[in-house]
Structures are given as structure tokens and as C-alpha cells.
Design a protein around this motif. Structure first.
Motif, PDB file in Angstrom:
ATOM      1  N   ALA A 117      36.335 -49.417  34.560  1.00  0.00           N
ATOM      2  CA  ALA A 117      37.464 -48.722  35.192  1.00  0.00           C
ATOM      3  C   ALA A 117      37.380 -48.777  36.713  1.00  0.00           C
ATOM      4  O   ALA A 117      38.386 -49.010  37.399  1.00  0.00           O
ATOM      5  N   LEU A 118      36.192 -48.552  37.257  1.00  0.00           N
ATOM      6  CA  LEU A 118      36.024 -48.559  38.713  1.00  0.00           C
ATOM      7  C   LEU A 118      36.274 -49.949  39.288  1.00  0.00           C
ATOM      8  O   LEU A 118      36.895 -50.099  40.346  1.00  0.00           O
ATOM      9  N   LYS A 119      35.799 -50.977  38.591  1.00  0.00           N
ATOM     10  CA  LYS A 119      36.062 -52.348  39.029  1.00  0.00           C
ATOM     11  C   LYS A 119      37.557 -52.670  38.937  1.00  0.00           C
ATOM     12  O   LYS A 119      38.132 -53.300  39.828  1.00  0.00           O
ATOM     13  N   LEU A 120      38.158 -52.245  37.841  1.00  0.00           N
ATOM     14  CA  LEU A 120      39.583 -52.494  37.637  1.00  0.00           C
ATOM     15  C   LEU A 120      40.406 -51.854  38.737  1.00  0.00           C
ATOM     16  O   LEU A 120      41.372 -52.452  39.236  1.00  0.00           O
ATOM     17  N   LYS A 121      40.046 -50.654  39.136  1.00  0.00           N
ATOM     18  CA  LYS A 121      40.752 -49.974  40.223  1.00  0.00           C
ATOM     19  C   LYS A 121      40.763 -50.834  41.492  1.00  0.00           C
ATOM     20  O   LYS A 121      41.815 -51.063  42.098  1.00  0.00           O
ATOM     21  N   GLY A 122      39.572 -51.308  41.884  1.00  0.00           N
ATOM     22  CA  GLY A 122      39.474 -52.106  43.102  1.00  0.00           C
ATOM     23  C   GLY A 122      40.309 -53.372  43.047  1.00  0.00           C
ATOM     24  O   GLY A 122      40.999 -53.720  44.006  1.00  0.00           O
ATOM     25  N   LYS A 123      40.280 -54.061  41.916  1.00  0.00           N
ATOM     26  CA  LYS A 123      41.012 -55.320  41.782  1.00  0.00           C
ATOM     27  C   LYS A 123      42.522 -55.086  41.715  1.00  0.00           C
ATOM     28  O   LYS A 123      43.300 -55.868  42.245  1.00  0.00           O
ATOM     29  N   LEU A 124      42.931 -54.013  41.056  1.00  0.00           N
ATOM     30  CA  LEU A 124      44.357 -53.690  41.017  1.00  0.00           C
ATOM     31  C   LEU A 124      44.890 -53.395  42.411  1.00  0.00           C
ATOM     32  O   LEU A 124      45.996 -53.815  42.776  1.00  0.00           O
ATOM     33  N   GLU A 125      44.109 -52.682  43.194  1.00  0.00           N
ATOM     34  CA  GLU A 125      44.527 -52.372  44.568  1.00  0.00           C
ATOM     35  C   GLU A 125      44.621 -53.645  45.403  1.00  0.00           C
ATOM     36  O   GLU A 125      45.531 -53.782  46.228  1.00  0.00           O
ATOM     37  N   GLU A 126      43.711 -54.590  45.176  1.00  0.00           N
ATOM     38  CA  GLU A 126      43.786 -55.876  45.867  1.00  0.00           C
ATOM     39  C   GLU A 126      45.066 -56.623  45.486  1.00  0.00           C
ATOM     40  O   GLU A 126      45.588 -57.414  46.279  1.00  0.00           O
ATOM     41  N   CYS A 127      45.554 -56.360  44.280  1.00  0.00           N
ATOM     42  CA  CYS A 127      46.762 -57.033  43.787  1.00  0.00           C
ATOM     43  C   CYS A 127      48.031 -56.262  44.129  1.00  0.00           C
ATOM     44  O   CYS A 127      49.116 -56.593  43.634  1.00  0.00           O
ATOM     45  N   GLY A 128      47.913 -55.226  44.946  1.00  0.00           N
ATOM     46  CA  GLY A 128      49.099 -54.532  45.437  1.00  0.00           C
ATOM     47  C   GLY A 128      49.539 -53.323  44.639  1.00  0.00           C
ATOM     48  O   GLY A 128      50.640 -52.806  44.853  1.00  0.00           O
TER      49      GLY A 128
END
Length: 271
Positions: A117-128
């Protein structure tokens, strides 16, 4: 005169060799560049294709500030106090359980869910995307209805609930997602969207990981779904009771592949 002729011939030979060597060097360099451009590497007479890694960083910035709420399923300690399985329901289930434990690694499902979940958060934010986390710690006490309330109150465009599966048979493996039916008495209004979200996420995870696709499970007795008023999917990322998948679920590279699949699925659903 003979001496001058001999000197001239020697100089001509030396210059010719240098030009030939320079030409050979140019040809070699050109060949190497061409091989690099074609993605071919020669080693000891063998030609091999380099390994190409599909990085999460290659995902497009397609979020357009849409809001995703992520729930890392379970928590360190469960809470067996009952709560209704949906608004106004007589039937009850435990507020939240602690989750399963890896059959080989001994890792807690609740911790794996949180790591992803924590990794997913960071990558989603990178994707806008905008992201709200239901929890960022193991030491919480949040029921399934309380988790859904966070997604509802923030009017999430998608609610992603991360879990690991478990089964008595250690041979069980693969990925599945869970969504409500169109006849769900608590949240039928989000059924179509939730099923679509579940399908996109599932198909993309299986494509990026190579895991078995177990399909979208339609269920109306999941309190984590029934309390939702926004599109939701429960993602069962793999079987922690399967020795092979248990190890994979704690592997950083495999987790990255899961994350890539989830984001691709969200992109398809949102856009």
C-alpha cells in the motif's frame, strides 16, 4: 634516387596501414552502436537480447488529480467485536481480523498489505493521482465500516483494498478481485463500476506478474464492500498459504509488478 624511392614506399605503407586501421575502428564502432540500437549484445560469439525491465516509472502521468483511497487490509491485532455487515443489517461479522501468516516466510499478511500500500501510494502520486491512506501503521484499530467511511466521505474515485489470500490447500494459487453484485441490498448502485474496476485491476496484475487469473468474485457478504458508496475492489494479491506465492508476495520486485498492474488497471478504469 633509390634511397628516396625506398623511403617513399615505406611512408606509403605506414600511412596505408594507419588508414586501414582507422577504417577498421570506424566499422567496429559503427557495428557496436548498431547492435546497441537494435538491442543486441555479442559476447563470446553469442548474440543475446538484453533483459528489458518494465519499470513502474514508465507508467504515464494519467491521474489528473483523481482521488484514490488505499486500504491495507487487516492490522497487527484483530478486533472480534461484531459490527453489521452493511448499513442496517442484522447479520454481523468481526470488525476486523489480523489476517493470515505466510506459510514459508512467517510474514504477517497485514504487514505485506501495508508494504504494498505504501509503495502504491508513492507510485500513484508520481502518476498524477491524489491518494489517501486508510492506515500507515500496523498499530491501529479500525473496523471495515470505518475504513469504508474514509473512502465515502472523501468521495474517492476508486477504493483499493489490498489483501493476501489463504487456503487450506497449499496448491491454491493466483490472483482474484472481489466486487458486489447488482442485487447487493447495500450498495447495488456501485456494483457495475466496482465490477469494472475489479476486472481492469485483476487483468493487469496477472499480465504484469504472470500469475494465474482466478477471475472477479462477486460477493455480497463482505462488510468491507457493503459499507461502500464509491467504486471498490478487494484485491487478493496471491495465496500466502502457497509456498511459492508466499515468498513472491514479500519480494520487492514482485510487489513492484503488482503495483504496476494495479495502476494500469486504475488508469483504464478512470480514463
Amino acid at each position: 634516387m633509390k634511397k628516396l624511392l625506398i623511403v617513399f614506399l615505406i611512408l606509403f605503407f605506414i600511412i596505408g596501414c594507419k588508414q586501414e586501421k582507422q577504417l577498421e575502428t570506424v566499422i567496429i564502432k559503427t557495428k557496436v552502436i548498431e547492435q546497441q540500437q537494435n538491442g543486441i549484445v555479442e559476447k563470446q560469439g553469442e548474440k543475446t537480447k538484453p533483459i528489458i525491465h518494465n519499470s513502474v516509472n514508465e507508467l504515464p502521468v494519467a491521474g489528473n488529480n483523481h482521488l484514490i483511497v488505499i486500504d491495507a487490509g487487516h492490522q497487527r491485532y484483530g478486533n472480534n467485536a461484531p459490527e453489521p455487515i452493511g448499513p442496517g443489517a442484522i447479520e454481523t461479522k468481526a470488525k476486523v481480523t489480523s489476517g493470515a501468516t505466510g506459510v514459508i516466510t512467517g510474514n504477517l499478511e497485514s504487514q505485506i498489505n501495508l508494504d504494498v500500500a505504501l509503495k502504491l501510494k508513492g507510485k500513484l502520486e508520481e502518476c498524477g493521482y491524489q491518494v489517501i491512506m486508510v492506515r500507515t501503521s500496523q498499530n491501529v484499530d479500525m473496523s471495515n465500516s470505518e475504513r469504508a467511511k474514509i473512502a465515502n466521505e472523501n468521495k474517492a474515485d476508486a477504493f483499493i483494498r489490498l489483501h493476501c489470500n489463504s487456503d487450506d490447500a497449499s496448491s491454491a494459487k493466483g490472483v482474484l478481485t472481489i466486487a458486489p453484485s447488482i442485487d447487493n441490498r447495500f450498495c447495488s448502485q456501485i456494483a457495475d463500476a466496482s465490477q469494472l474496476l475489479s476486472k481492469y485491476v485483476l487483468d493487469n496484475i496477472c499480465q504484469t506478474t504472470g500469475a494465474k487469473n482466478r477471475g472477479v468474485m462477486i460477493s455480497d457478504n463482505m462488510s468491507g464492500i457493503n459499507w461502500c458508496q464509491v467504486p471498490v475492489t478487494i484485491v487478493e494479491m496471491g495465496f500466502i498459504s502457497n509456498p511459492e506465492e508466499d515468498k513472491l508476495l514479500s519480494d520487492d520486485n514482485y510487489q513492484d509488478k503488482i503495483i504496476t498492474g494495479i495502476i494500469k488497471g486504475i488508469n483504464e478504469f478512470i480514463n
